[in-house]
Design an enzyme around this catalytic site. Structure first.
Site, mmCIF file in Angstrom:
data_model
loop_
_atom_site.group_PDB
_atom_site.id
_atom_site.type_symbol
_atom_site.label_atom_id
_atom_site.label_comp_id
_atom_site.label_asym_id
_atom_site.label_seq_id
_atom_site.Cartn_x
_atom_site.Cartn_y
_atom_site.Cartn_z
ATOM 1 N N GLY A 75 10.876 8.214 2.750
ATOM 2 C CA GLY A 75 11.435 7.595 3.943
ATOM 3 C C GLY A 75 12.689 8.290 4.430
ATOM 4 O O GLY A 75 12.749 9.523 4.536
ATOM 5 N N LYS A 89 6.978 2.790 -2.791
ATOM 6 C CA LYS A 89 7.407 1.482 -3.278
ATOM 7 C C LYS A 89 6.730 1.128 -4.589
ATOM 8 O O LYS A 89 7.353 0.562 -5.496
ATOM 9 C CB LYS A 89 7.106 0.408 -2.231
ATOM 10 C CG LYS A 89 7.964 0.475 -0.989
ATOM 11 C CD LYS A 89 7.639 -0.661 -0.040
ATOM 12 C CE LYS A 89 8.474 -0.597 1.229
ATOM 13 N NZ LYS A 89 8.188 -1.717 2.148
ATOM 14 N N HIS A 91 0.831 -1.201 0.000
ATOM 15 C CA HIS A 91 0.000 0.000 0.000
ATOM 16 C C HIS A 91 0.871 1.258 0.000
ATOM 17 O O HIS A 91 0.359 2.370 0.090
ATOM 18 C CB HIS A 91 -0.915 0.024 1.225
ATOM 19 C CG HIS A 91 -1.986 -1.029 1.205
ATOM 20 N ND1 HIS A 91 -1.715 -2.374 1.367
ATOM 21 C CD2 HIS A 91 -3.340 -0.934 1.042
ATOM 22 C CE1 HIS A 91 -2.856 -3.053 1.314
ATOM 23 N NE2 HIS A 91 -3.844 -2.209 1.127
ATOM 24 N N HIS A 119 18.914 -0.802 -2.560
ATOM 25 C CA HIS A 119 18.633 -2.118 -1.976
ATOM 26 C C HIS A 119 17.495 -2.816 -2.701
ATOM 27 O O HIS A 119 17.550 -4.018 -2.950
ATOM 28 C CB HIS A 119 18.309 -1.967 -0.492
ATOM 29 C CG HIS A 119 17.287 -0.904 -0.182
ATOM 30 N ND1 HIS A 119 17.366 0.391 -0.660
ATOM 31 C CD2 HIS A 119 16.137 -0.954 0.562
ATOM 32 C CE1 HIS A 119 16.339 1.088 -0.225
ATOM 33 N NE2 HIS A 119 15.572 0.299 0.499
ATOM 34 N N ASP A 123 9.649 -6.049 2.049
ATOM 35 C CA ASP A 123 9.794 -5.460 3.374
ATOM 36 C C ASP A 123 11.201 -4.912 3.452
ATOM 37 O O ASP A 123 12.164 -5.590 3.078
ATOM 38 C CB ASP A 123 9.561 -6.476 4.492
ATOM 39 C CG ASP A 123 9.296 -5.768 5.824
ATOM 40 O OD1 ASP A 123 8.331 -4.992 5.892
ATOM 41 O OD2 ASP A 123 10.063 -5.978 6.772
ATOM 42 N N ASP A 159 15.549 8.453 2.934
ATOM 43 C CA ASP A 159 16.460 8.739 1.815
ATOM 44 C C ASP A 159 17.311 9.994 2.015
ATOM 45 O O ASP A 159 18.500 9.998 1.669
ATOM 46 C CB ASP A 159 15.675 8.860 0.507
ATOM 47 C CG ASP A 159 15.251 7.500 -0.042
ATOM 48 O OD1 ASP A 159 15.643 6.473 0.560
ATOM 49 O OD2 ASP A 159 14.533 7.459 -1.058
ATOM 50 N N LYS A 195 18.786 6.231 -8.640
ATOM 51 C CA LYS A 195 18.707 5.411 -7.432
ATOM 52 C C LYS A 195 18.447 3.940 -7.731
ATOM 53 O O LYS A 195 19.129 3.063 -7.210
ATOM 54 C CB LYS A 195 17.620 5.965 -6.511
ATOM 55 C CG LYS A 195 17.455 5.185 -5.218
ATOM 56 C CD LYS A 195 16.295 5.758 -4.417
ATOM 57 C CE LYS A 195 15.941 4.872 -3.226
ATOM 58 N NZ LYS A 195 14.731 5.342 -2.530
#
Length: 206
Positions: free
Chosen positions: A155, A9, A5, A190, A65, A157, A177
């Site tokens: 987040g 992402k 949600h 990541h 996650d 960043d 990125k």
């Protein structure tokens, strides 16, 4: 189907999947509820999200996650990365979360670059309706800086500067990125590194 949600992402995954001709459909778009993330490891929470979506739709579901882990804080906030930004009313304010991290680092006396080592971790889980699952983990090393720099990304960043770069993730475009594409061996973020492993295993990328 992407079991998420999180708008940030979703945007990143849309960019990663675009070269393969896939269009992202999310759990939010399908009106699925967000399951409670009770795991203490990234793999556990990724599985909880992917399994809930796979069972609800009868289709394979891909979840993510992820979080930031600071060495000086014994790996915190880790799986609680988003929780540190959650306000009493349920909204998230990552500026407050970044200030909390900085306050704790200073309490620990972590002032030099080497004392402020950290990493972003992302675990992708591909889960099928029968509960079978596969995991793909990506990590990027760096250090935490202060004050925050950049308004891109989301987040934590703006306070994370990856090794080998002068910019924080918050100063990088989405392409810089996580703009990994088939045929590239390099992936910076990541999430892009985890996705590359998924693409190699599941999408025929060599």
């Amino acid at each position: 189907m992407l079991a998420s949600h999180n708008k940030g992402k979703l945007a990143e995954f849309a960019g990663l999947l675009a070269p393969f001709g896939y269009e992202v459909r999310s759990a939010a778009e399908l009106g699925l509820p967000e399951p409670e993330e009770t795991g203490t490891e990234f793999e556990q929470n990724a599985y909880i999200k992917a399994l809930a979506a796979a069972k609800a739709t009868g289709l394979p579901a891909l979840s993510d996650d992820s979080g930031m882990c600071a060495d000086a804080l014994d790996g915190a906030p880790g799986v609680y990365t988003a929780d540190w930004a959650t306000l009493p009313d349920g909204r998230r304010d990552f500026r407050i979360a970044m200030e909390k991290v900085e306050h704790l680092l200073r309490e620990k006396g972590a002032l030099t670059p080497e004392e402020r080592r950290a990493r972003f971790v992302a675990v992708l889980c591909l889960c099928f309706p029968d509960g079978e699952a596969e995991y793909y983990r990506g990590e990027v090393e760096g250090r935490l800086i202060w004050p925050p720099r950049g308004e891109l990304g989301f987040g934590y960043d703006p306070v994370f500067q990856p090794d080998g770069y002068d910019q924080t993730f918050g100063e990088m475009t989405a392409e810089e990125k996580h703009g990994w594409k088939p045929g590239d061996r390099q992936a910076l973020s990541h999430r892009a590194r985890a996705f590359r492993k998924f693409a190699e295993a599941r999408l025929g990328v060599s």
